[in-house]
Scaffold this motif. Structure first.
Motif: not given
Ligand code: SF4
Ligand code: SF4
Length: 192
Positions: A1-22
């Motif tokens: 598992m490329q950990i940093e790559k997965s971390v960045r991808a999950v962070e992007r998803l969390l940001k997307e959720i925040d924007q959609d929820s707002s």
């Protein structure tokens, strides 16, 4: 598992959720009362390890990963191990708000889809009780509420193993810390 790559991808998803929820919340009247954390004390909250990966990686970066793992593992009770304050005082908060998971960001701001394709509001009785104009709320819900399954599908596409299996939230959090621990062995050795 490329950990940093997965971390960045999950962070992007969390940001997307925040924007959609707002976007959805800006159109409706429901709001969590300040200091409410009742849902963080729920007994049946489920999450995937992957959604807490940015939190676990943050612990690795700050050198707290192992100590925090044992601190959380030894906690007792059924509430989320990361909640601060009791259920009734309205002074509670998430101790990792910035890093909280997918479920924490979506509950109360999103919908599930029933067999007939209709969105069903997913929230606690406090939020549901704030709805004044039910008809208007339904129209907004159908038109713009984020849908759980869309984000969980994206989570799976980042890492099908750790983004697909749901566990009780405290187990998911610990598994996330274990995942980072197991994928940073070489880096930790270099640091010694
Ligand atoms: S979703 Fe409900 S229980 Fe959770 S913080 Fe908001 S109002 Fe409180
Ligand atoms: S991680 Fe934070 S927001 Fe999520 S359930 Fe735990 S205390 Fe609540």
């Amino acid at each position: 598992m490329q950990i940093e790559k997965s971390v960045r991808a999950v962070e992007r998803l969390l940001k997307e959720i925040d924007q959609d929820s707002s976007r959805f919340l800006n159109q409706v009247e429901v709001r969590c009362p300040t200091g409410c954390n009742k849902c963080c004390h729920g007994k049946n909250v489920a999450a995937t390890p992957l959604e807490f990966l940015p939190y676990a990686y943050h612990l690795f970066k700050t050198g707290e990963l192992e100590d925090k793992y044992w601190e959380l593992k030894l906690k007792e009770g059924t509430s989320c191990v990361l909640v601060e304050g009791d259920e009734h005082s309205l002074t509670g908060q998430c101790s990792i708000y910035e890093h909280r998971g997918v479920i924490c960001r979506l509950f109360g701001n999103c919908a599930s889809v029933d067999k007939s394709g209709q969105k069903q509001y997913s929230a606690c009785s406090i939020l549901k009780g704030q709805i004044v104009d039910k008809e208007k709320f339904q129209l907004t819900l159908q038109a713009s509420a984020p849908v759980y399954s869309n984000y969980y599908m994206k989570l799976r596409s980042i890492d099908n193993t750790h983004g697909s299996m749901l566990f009780p939230i405290n187990i998911a959090i610990l598994k996330s810390l274990e995942l980072v621990y197991n994928n940073t062995r070489r880096k930790r050795k270099r640091a010694v």
